[in-house]
Design a protein around this motif. Structure first.
Motif, mmCIF file in Angstrom:
data_model
loop_
_atom_site.group_PDB
_atom_site.id
_atom_site.type_symbol
_atom_site.label_atom_id
_atom_site.label_comp_id
_atom_site.label_asym_id
_atom_site.label_seq_id
_atom_site.Cartn_x
_atom_site.Cartn_y
_atom_site.Cartn_z
ATOM 1 N N ARG A 1 0.865 -1.181 0.000
ATOM 2 C CA ARG A 1 0.000 0.000 0.000
ATOM 3 C C ARG A 1 0.893 1.219 0.000
ATOM 4 O O ARG A 1 1.834 1.304 0.800
ATOM 5 C CB ARG A 1 -0.879 -0.019 1.248
ATOM 6 N N ILE A 2 0.646 2.166 -0.873
ATOM 7 C CA ILE A 2 1.494 3.353 -0.988
ATOM 8 C C ILE A 2 0.699 4.579 -0.574
ATOM 9 O O ILE A 2 -0.404 4.824 -1.075
ATOM 10 C CB ILE A 2 2.018 3.528 -2.435
ATOM 11 N N VAL A 3 1.252 5.336 0.352
ATOM 12 C CA VAL A 3 0.684 6.623 0.742
ATOM 13 C C VAL A 3 1.656 7.701 0.266
ATOM 14 O O VAL A 3 2.809 7.740 0.702
ATOM 15 C CB VAL A 3 0.475 6.718 2.261
ATOM 16 N N LEU A 4 1.203 8.527 -0.650
ATOM 17 C CA LEU A 4 2.025 9.604 -1.222
ATOM 18 C C LEU A 4 1.622 10.923 -0.579
ATOM 19 O O LEU A 4 0.449 11.310 -0.630
ATOM 20 C CB LEU A 4 1.824 9.668 -2.739
ATOM 21 N N GLU A 5 2.599 11.588 0.026
ATOM 22 C CA GLU A 5 2.294 12.821 0.763
ATOM 23 C C GLU A 5 3.257 13.931 0.379
ATOM 24 O O GLU A 5 4.475 13.743 0.393
ATOM 25 C CB GLU A 5 2.385 12.551 2.264
ATOM 26 N N HIS A 6 2.702 15.074 0.025
ATOM 27 C CA HIS A 6 3.498 16.277 -0.241
ATOM 28 C C HIS A 6 3.237 17.251 0.906
ATOM 29 O O HIS A 6 2.198 17.919 0.943
ATOM 30 C CB HIS A 6 3.128 16.886 -1.598
ATOM 31 N N ARG A 7 4.174 17.267 1.863
ATOM 32 C CA ARG A 7 3.923 17.970 3.124
ATOM 33 C C ARG A 7 3.648 19.448 2.924
ATOM 34 O O ARG A 7 2.711 19.993 3.509
ATOM 35 C CB ARG A 7 5.118 17.790 4.066
ATOM 36 N N GLU A 8 4.443 20.111 2.119
ATOM 37 C CA GLU A 8 4.306 21.568 2.022
ATOM 38 C C GLU A 8 3.052 21.970 1.251
ATOM 39 O O GLU A 8 2.551 23.079 1.414
ATOM 40 C CB GLU A 8 5.552 22.179 1.369
ATOM 41 N N GLN A 9 2.533 21.055 0.414
ATOM 42 C CA GLN A 9 1.288 21.337 -0.316
ATOM 43 C C GLN A 9 0.065 20.821 0.450
ATOM 44 O O GLN A 9 -1.068 20.997 0.007
ATOM 45 C CB GLN A 9 1.330 20.681 -1.709
ATOM 46 N N LYS A 10 0.334 20.111 1.575
ATOM 47 C CA LYS A 10 -0.741 19.538 2.397
ATOM 48 C C LYS A 10 -1.626 18.602 1.571
ATOM 49 O O LYS A 10 -2.858 18.633 1.635
ATOM 50 C CB LYS A 10 -1.564 20.623 3.076
ATOM 51 N N LYS A 11 -0.956 17.753 0.763
ATOM 52 C CA LYS A 11 -1.675 16.800 -0.088
ATOM 53 C C LYS A 11 -1.279 15.382 0.294
ATOM 54 O O LYS A 11 -0.093 15.089 0.468
ATOM 55 C CB LYS A 11 -1.369 17.053 -1.567
ATOM 56 N N ARG A 12 -2.260 14.512 0.374
ATOM 57 C CA ARG A 12 -2.012 13.123 0.749
ATOM 58 C C ARG A 12 -2.895 12.240 -0.107
ATOM 59 O O ARG A 12 -4.112 12.434 -0.190
ATOM 60 C CB ARG A 12 -2.313 12.918 2.232
ATOM 61 N N THR A 13 -2.306 11.236 -0.773
ATOM 62 C CA THR A 13 -3.032 10.356 -1.683
ATOM 63 C C THR A 13 -2.644 8.920 -1.408
ATOM 64 O O THR A 13 -1.467 8.630 -1.177
ATOM 65 C CB THR A 13 -2.694 10.686 -3.156
#
Length: 480
Positions: free
Chosen positions: A466-478
């Motif tokens: 299972r992959i959780v992709l997170e861009h911290r500075e953009q506050k995006k989590r997929t």
């Protein structure tokens, strides 16, 4: 070991040590040694770093020892006051002895009995310890007061809250800080000793009995603070039913010194729990994010869980509505959202982040491992005006990075490291792995690399992970 401590040891014991062992100090800048002398006895030598802090420890320690409380005896002090020798209490801390309970969530009768002993002794420390103590030596202040409360609240605000990038209205937050301070000081002035850093790591166990260390930050203050500090220690993770039982044990023991209404005490206590949680998050932010001390970074998820539990229980929602609103936003940030368990598969958390805006992210699974890759050696699109408003997911930035050939070679090396680790973790049944990419702003290079690693792992391992992709500075989590 410095010459002053060597001379102090020789003067006190009359001999050179047969063995010298440097001891680990989790959060302190002080240096500790265990000395073994020819007759087989041991003692602990300390090199202090702050004269006022040393003076506070030595004065409070002598006072508590004279009051018959279980603290290490001070054996000798150097003329300059910067080095001293202490009774050796061994290596067994209460925190270590609770390890199996933390891991299983089930505390044995022996573990529970030891925790009960500590809670019964706490009022003795507070009342006997406070009687006749010269509070003028306390460092950095004599009393738990409005000024010291705001030191801690601002510590939280500047060393933790702002480091997360969460937006907030500073004046409204300060208004609720004022309200919180007024609630905490409702019973001031105090006549009791507040240990302040009362936690399982600062309780040693020798021959089955608890002994107390690291009280140099103590001062005059409310009894609730120490209960909050101990029972809500971030990494202790005591279950709610055990906490409630230990509060009852404390209140019963408190009755030996003052009339205690259990329900009123619990209501007051929860405000101190909220305050203490903010204070420790400030400490973890500074010592972890800025000083890069791993012990503090690994403690952040536990403190965030405590904070979320408090908010879910409605603590402060009536008294400090804007503070609670900010804190709800804080605990819901992607970097503090633990990966959800998923049918036994390995969860690979792939992140992009900015070194400048908050530094290396902590691992919310609590494992504290994985990979961190620094992308700053590559040419930075952020230096060019046409790329400033877009990210590494946009075609112009992708073309910029790929046209130079750097990023492909970089990612090939990343894949060569990460792929075998993922295979190994899957084979061994592990549950979490974190891979983080950092660059200056967390917007272009790191985001591009995180996206491509996530896609690569999805293609290579499919539904096995299972992959959780997170861009911290953009506050995006997929989730992929």
């Amino acid at each position: 070991m410095n010459e002053i401590l060597k001379e102090l040891l020789l003067k006190y014991s009359g001999c050179e040590p047969e063995a010298v062992t440097r001891l680990t100090a989790a959060g302190s800048n002080r240096v500790y040694y265990r000395f073994t002398i020819p007759d087989g006895s041991t003692m602990v030598g300390v090199e202090g770093t702050n004269p006022d802090e040393n003076r506070a420890f030595l004065t409070i320690g002598r006072h508590l020892h004279k009051a018959g409380l279980p603290v290490p005896q001070i054996l000798a002090v150097s003329d300059c006051g910067m080095c001293y020798l202490l009774q050796d209490l061994g290596d067994e801390s209460l925190f270590d002895l609770m390890e199996s309970g933390r891991e299983s969530g089930q505390y044995s009768p022996e573990q529970t009995a030891l925790l009960e002993k500590v809670m019964r002794l706490l009022p003795d420390l507070q009342f006997k310890g406070g009687k006749g103590l010269d509070y003028s030596v306390c460092f950095p202040c004599q009393s738990f007061d409005r000024r010291s409360i705001f030191w801690d609240l601002n510590y939280f605000k500047y060393s933790f809250l702002k480091a997360t990038g969460l937006e907030f209205h500073e004046a409204r937050l300060e208004d609720d800080f004022e309200r919180l301070a007024s609630v905490l000081l409702a019973d001031a002035p105090y006549d009791t000793f507040m240990y302040r850093d009362f936690q399982a790591r600062n309780v040693m166990v020798m021959d089955g009995e608890p002994w107390f260390i690291d009280f140099q930050g103590g001062r005059r203050g409310p009894v609730e603070y120490d209960v909050a500090s101990f029972l809500w220690q971030a990494r202790a993770a005591y279950p709610a039913d055990l906490r409630n039982h230990l509060i009852d044990v404390y209140v019963e023991s408190l009755g030996r010194y003052r009339k205690a209404d259990a329900e009123a005490f619990r209501r007051s206590l929860m405000h101190f729990v909220l305050f203490r949680t903010l204070q420790v998050l400030g400490a973890y932010g500074f010592r972890g994010y800025f000083e890069r001390k791993q012990h503090f970074i690994e403690s952040i998820p536990g403190a965030i869980r405590n904070l979320k539990d408090l908010l879910d229980a409605g603590v402060g929602s009536t008294e400090y509505p804007y503070l609670v609103e900010v804190l709800r936003g804080l605990v819901e940030l992607p970097q503090f959202t633990p990966a959800q368990p998923s049918d036994g598969r390995l969860t690979v958390r792939v992140m992009s982040f900015s070194y400048r805006k908050g530094g290396i992210p902590e691992d919310p699974s609590g494992n504290g491992g994985g990979f961190v890759f620094d992308c700053r050696a590559m040419q930075n699109p952020g230096r060019y005006e046409q790329y400033k408003g877009i990210t590494g997911a946009d075609a112009p930035v992708i073309e910029f990075l790929e046209s130079r050939g750097e990023v492909q070679k970089y990612l090939e090396n990343v894949y060569a490291l990460v792929d075998p680790a993922v295979s190994n973790y899957v084979e061994r049944g592990f549950s979490n792995l974190m891979v983080a990419f950092g660059c200056t702003g967390g917007q272009h290079r790191s985001l591009y690399c995180a996206n491509h690693l996530a896609a690569h792992l999805k293609d290579k391992f499919g539904d096995r992970i299972r992959i959780v992709l997170e861009h911290r500075e953009q506050k995006k989590r997929t989730e992929l």
